[in-house]
Write an enzyme that holds these catalytic residues in place. Structure first.
Site: not given
Length: 191
Positions: A20, A27, A62, A64, A82, A99, A109, A111, A156
């Site tokens: 980032h 990614h 959100c 990864h 979270e 996006y 960003e 992704e 996003w």
């Protein structure tokens, strides 16, 4: 993090902190929208110490996937971490969403970010390392606010909401997509 090409094939991996920045490579990631049985969506305000979009309101969660981790399991793992939400299932609704967004300071960003729907029956318990605040909102009110530009929301999420509303007015009835519609790098099978 899993780096991918424009067709969704894995190119390799890189540490999150190295990815980032101003030259963020494409990614693999995911977005999720958590709903209660009444069809209200759980919105979160990102922690103010986050590198990307600190303090911004967004969809529920959100993240990864870890290398070799199926995306639906990554969604459930991050929801637990979270938001303290133990969910049993994550339903794929937008398998190939992607996006690119640039913050005012130049951080990017970028992704390939399939989108999932999760339904829960319990209240959230936000982790302050990730989330500063939460809010439940009827989906129709939220979608109207985003589509009209009246609600400030992450870039996003702003791009996802029109695609999600196209799936139908009731988020609990959105059709699900099969895993074989995921990008190749996300088609992880555990036996």
């Amino acid at each position: 993090m899993v780096l991918v090409d424009g067709t969704g094939h894995a190119l390799g991996t890189a540490p999150k902190l190295s990815v980032h920045g101003r030259e963020t490579p494409l990614h693999l990631a995911f977005s999720s929208y958590v709903f209660d049985r009444a069809g209200r969506v759980l919105l979160t305000r990102r922690a103010t110490h986050k590198l990307t979009w600190p303090g911004v309101w967004t969809n529920s969660c959100c993240g990864h996937p870890m290398l070799g981790e199926p995306l639906d399991r990554a969604v459930l793992r991050r929801l637990s971490y979270e938001l303290g939400l133990p969910a049993k299932r994550a339903d794929l609704v937008l398998p190939r969403f992607s996006y690119r967004a640039v913050m005012g300071n130049g951080i990017v960003e970028h992704e390939l970010c399939p989108v999932y729907r999760v339904t829960v029956d319990l209240a959230e318990a936000p982790n302050p390392d990730e989330v500063d605040d939460t809010r439940w909102m009827p989906w129709s009110d939220f979608a109207k606010g985003v589509l009209s530009g009246l609600l400030e929301i992450s870039p996003w999420c702003r791009e996802q909401v029109p695609l999600l509303t196209a799936l139908g007015p009731d988020p609990l009835r959105w059709p699900t997509a099969p895993d074989d519609e995921l990008p190749p790098a996300a088609r992880v099978r555990l036996d």
